[in-house]
Design a protein around this motif. Structure first.
Motif, PDB file in Angstrom:
ATOM      1  N   ARG A 183      59.826  32.324  50.438  1.00 35.58           N
ATOM      2  CA  ARG A 183      59.429  33.338  51.430  1.00 35.58           C
ATOM      3  C   ARG A 183      58.177  32.899  52.185  1.00 35.58           C
ATOM      4  O   ARG A 183      58.054  33.113  53.396  1.00 35.58           O
ATOM      5  CB  ARG A 183      59.194  34.681  50.741  1.00 35.58           C
ATOM      6  CG  ARG A 183      60.498  35.369  50.306  1.00 35.58           C
ATOM      7  CD  ARG A 183      60.280  36.813  49.925  1.00 35.58           C
ATOM      8  NE  ARG A 183      59.366  36.940  48.782  1.00 35.58           N
ATOM      9  CZ  ARG A 183      58.914  38.104  48.320  1.00 35.58           C
ATOM     10  NH1 ARG A 183      59.263  39.233  48.911  1.00 35.58           N
ATOM     11  NH2 ARG A 183      58.105  38.147  47.280  1.00 35.58           N
ATOM     12  N   GLN A 184      57.235  32.312  51.468  1.00 37.47           N
ATOM     13  CA  GLN A 184      55.993  31.881  52.118  1.00 37.47           C
ATOM     14  C   GLN A 184      56.244  30.763  53.133  1.00 37.47           C
ATOM     15  O   GLN A 184      55.610  30.733  54.194  1.00 37.47           O
ATOM     16  CB  GLN A 184      54.978  31.407  51.062  1.00 37.47           C
ATOM     17  CG  GLN A 184      54.437  32.524  50.187  1.00 37.47           C
ATOM     18  CD  GLN A 184      55.295  32.769  48.952  1.00 37.47           C
ATOM     19  OE1 GLN A 184      56.473  32.405  48.940  1.00 37.47           O
ATOM     20  NE2 GLN A 184      54.708  33.398  47.937  1.00 37.47           N
ATOM     21  N   ILE A 185      57.170  29.865  52.824  1.00 34.70           N
ATOM     22  CA  ILE A 185      57.480  28.774  53.748  1.00 34.70           C
ATOM     23  C   ILE A 185      58.010  29.330  55.071  1.00 34.70           C
ATOM     24  O   ILE A 185      57.660  28.839  56.155  1.00 34.70           O
ATOM     25  CB  ILE A 185      58.501  27.804  53.113  1.00 34.70           C
ATOM     26  CG1 ILE A 185      57.847  27.025  51.966  1.00 34.70           C
ATOM     27  CG2 ILE A 185      59.062  26.834  54.159  1.00 34.70           C
ATOM     28  CD1 ILE A 185      58.803  26.141  51.192  1.00 34.70           C
ATOM     29  N   LEU A 186      58.831  30.353  55.008  1.00 34.95           N
ATOM     30  CA  LEU A 186      59.386  30.959  56.218  1.00 34.95           C
ATOM     31  C   LEU A 186      58.316  31.600  57.091  1.00 34.95           C
ATOM     32  O   LEU A 186      58.523  31.797  58.296  1.00 34.95           O
ATOM     33  CB  LEU A 186      60.461  31.994  55.848  1.00 34.95           C
ATOM     34  CG  LEU A 186      61.718  31.429  55.172  1.00 34.95           C
ATOM     35  CD1 LEU A 186      62.638  32.568  54.748  1.00 34.95           C
ATOM     36  CD2 LEU A 186      62.444  30.473  56.110  1.00 34.95           C
ATOM     37  N   CYS A 187      57.172  31.918  56.519  1.00 39.17           N
ATOM     38  CA  CYS A 187      56.085  32.559  57.266  1.00 39.17           C
ATOM     39  C   CYS A 187      55.110  31.565  57.888  1.00 39.17           C
ATOM     40  O   CYS A 187      54.191  31.961  58.607  1.00 39.17           O
ATOM     41  CB  CYS A 187      55.309  33.515  56.354  1.00 39.17           C
ATOM     42  SG  CYS A 187      56.290  34.902  55.738  1.00 39.17           S
ATOM     43  N   LEU A 188      55.304  30.282  57.613  1.00 43.92           N
ATOM     44  CA  LEU A 188      54.412  29.274  58.165  1.00 43.92           C
ATOM     45  C   LEU A 188      54.634  29.120  59.672  1.00 43.92           C
ATOM     46  O   LEU A 188      55.720  29.418  60.179  1.00 43.92           O
ATOM     47  CB  LEU A 188      54.664  27.925  57.483  1.00 43.92           C
ATOM     48  CG  LEU A 188      54.269  27.804  56.002  1.00 43.92           C
ATOM     49  CD1 LEU A 188      54.767  26.478  55.439  1.00 43.92           C
ATOM     50  CD2 LEU A 188      52.760  27.918  55.832  1.00 43.92           C
ATOM     51  N   PRO A 189      53.634  28.629  60.421  1.00 40.82           N
ATOM     52  CA  PRO A 189      53.823  28.323  61.838  1.00 40.82           C
ATOM     53  C   PRO A 189      54.973  27.327  62.002  1.00 40.82           C
ATOM     54  O   PRO A 189      55.197  26.488  61.116  1.00 40.82           O
ATOM     55  CB  PRO A 189      52.485  27.708  62.256  1.00 40.82           C
ATOM     56  CG  PRO A 189      51.500  28.238  61.268  1.00 40.82           C
ATOM     57  CD  PRO A 189      52.249  28.386  59.978  1.00 40.82           C
TER      58      PRO A 189
END
Length: 385
Positions: A356-362
C-alpha cells in the motif's frame, strides 16, 4: 528466473560493457562434450541494472566472427570490440555497433591512417577523451616484425615457420572519429609484456594489475598517464593479493579499485575480492558472501552507485577441466550506498510488506521501486553482496 524469462547462457571469455542502465554482453565460449564452442556472434544480451532482467537482441550488418578474448568498451553510445580469438586464430579487426540503433548493425572499421596492431587476444583497454587505448595481450607476429624483446616476449612453445606467438606490453590508440591508429611512445617504467591481466581507468590515469607473464602470474600494479604517456609502478604496502590472471579490476571511486577472482599463480580459481587505495597504496581484503563462487575469465563492470557487476566466467581451472562455465550475475558493493538507494532497496526487498505504501509514492519514485522489486525476487540468480 521465472519461466519464459530469457537469460544469457553460461560463458567465459566474453566481453561486457555497461552504460549505467544496461550491461551489454557479447561473445565468449562454452564447453560442449569436451569441445570449445563459441557463442552466437549475431546476438547481444542486455542486463537491466535496475531490475536484473535479461533481454536478447538480434544483430545484423558486418557481423564479427564468433570469438573469445576480445576487448570491448563503450564510446559515445557505441560498443567497440577489438582483437580476440576465433576459429582462425587471433584477429586484429575492430568492429562497432551503435547501441541506440534499433537494428544493432555491426560495422567493421576501415583504416584511414596509421597501422593496425598485430593480432592478439586477452588484452585490455581504457577510454580517454573519446579515444580507446589498448594494452598488452597474447598474439602473433612475423619474426621480421619483432624488433624489441622487451615489448614482445616470444612463447617458445608456439611458432610456425617465421610466425611467433607471445606476450606484449604495447600501447595502441584508436580514434573512432578519424578511424585512425597510433602507437604512442611511452616513457617511464613499463609493465612486463603480459596477457589475461586486468585494467581500469580513473580520470586520465589507466591502471594495469597482474596477468600472465610467460609461465608465471603476478599482482603488480602499474599506472599509465594517458596525457603524458608516462608509466609508473605503484608498489603496494602491506598485504597484497596473490599473483593471478583472468581476474578483473574495476574503478569504484576517485581513489580506489576493486579486484575480483582470477586464476592464481598456483592455478587455483579464486573468489577473493580486494580494494586498492591509490592514495595509501594499500590493499584491503573485502568480506563478501560469494566466497563459494570462484570465477576466472569473467567480466566485471561498474553498475549503479559504484556497484560492481560480475558476470559469467568459470569456476574451474579451464586449462585442465573446462566444464564450470557460469551465467549468474554477482553484485558487489565495495563502497557505501547513497541513502536513497538504501531506502529503495530496503522497500523493494520487502515489497510484500509495503504494497500500500509503494502505491502512495510519487510516480517517478514508485516506478523505480517497482522495477527494483523485480531484482529481489527469490527466483533470480543475482546475488546482492
Amino acid at each position: 528466473m521465472s519461466a519464459g524469462q530469457p537469460e544469457a547462457r553460461e560463458r567465459s571469455g566474453h566481453t561486457a560493457a555497461a552504460d549505467g542502465q544496461y550491461l551489454y554482453v557479447w561473445g565468449g565460449y562454452v564447453s560442449v562434450a569436451d569441445h570449445e564452442v563459441f557463442l552466437p556472434n549475431d546476438e547481444l544480451w542486455l542486463y537491466d541494472l535496475e531490475s536484473g532482467l535479461w533481454e536478447r537482441r538480434d544483430m545484423c550488418g558486418t557481423v564479427p566472427p564468433a570469438m573469445s578474448g576480445t576487448c570491448g568498451c563503450i564510446v559515445n553510445e557505441e560498443l567497440f570490440i577489438f582483437g580476440g580469438c576465433c576459429d582462425d586464430g587471433q584477429t586484429n579487426e575492430l568492429y562497432s555497433v551503435g547501441l541506440q540503433d534499433e537494428r544493432l548493425s555491426w560495422r567493421r572499421a576501415t583504416l584511414r591512417s596509421g597501422s593496425l596492431p598485430s593480432p592478439r587476444d586477452k588484452l585490455s583497454c581504457w577510454v580517454h577523451e573519446g579515444r580507446i587505448i589498448y594494452f598488452g595481450g597474447y598474439g602473433h607476429k612475423p619474426l621480421s616484425a619483432i624488433h624489441d624483446p622487451e615489448s614482445f616476449i616470444v612463447d617458445e612453445a608456439s611458432w610456425a615457420e617465421d610466425i611467433f606467438w607471445g606476450w606484449n606490453n604495447e600501447v595502441h590508440e584508436f580514434d573512432p572519429e578519424r578511424s585512425s591508429w597510433t602507437e604512442p611512445q611511452t616513457s617511464g617504467r613499463a609493465p612486463l609484456p603480459r596477457a589475461a591481466h586486468a585494467s581500469a581507468s580513473i580520470g586520465s590515469k589507466g591502471y594495469v594489475c597482474g596477468g600472465r607473464i610467460k609461465e608465471t602470474r603476478t599482482s603488480d600494479v602499474f599506472c599509465l598517464d594517458l596525457n603524458s604517456w608516462t608509466w609508473s609502478e605503484i608498489v603496494g604496502l602491506g598485504l597484497a593479493p596473490v599473483g593471478r590472471s583472468w581476474h578483473t579490476l574495476t574503478a569504484v571511486s576517485d581513489s580506489s579499485l576493486f579486484l575480483f577472482g582470477g586464476l592464481s599463480v598456483d592455478c587455483r580459481p579464486m573468489s577473493d575480492g580486494w580494494t586498492f587505495n591509490l592514495e595509501t597504496k594499500g590493499w584491503t581484503k573485502m568480506e563478501h558472501q560469494n566466497k563459494d563462487k570462484p570465477r576466472l575469465w569473467h567480466t566485471a563492470c561498474q553498475g549503479r552507485d559504484s556497484d560492481v557487476i560480475v558476470f559469467g566466467g568459470s569456476h574451474d581451472y579451464i586449462l585442465l577441466v573446462d566444464k564450470g562455465h557460469c551465467n549468474d550475475a554477482l553484485v558487489f558493493q565495495p563502497q557505501p550506498q547513497p541513502l536513497i538507494r538504501l531506502c529503495q532497496d530496503f522497500i523493494a526487498s520487502r515489497a510484500s510488506s509495503f504494497q500500500r505504501q509503494i502505491l502512495c509514492l510519487p510516480p517517478k519514485l514508485r516506478t523505480a521501486v517497482q522495477k527494483r522489486t523485480t531484482f529481489f525476487r527469490p527466483s533470480r540468480n543475482a546475488q546482492n553482496v
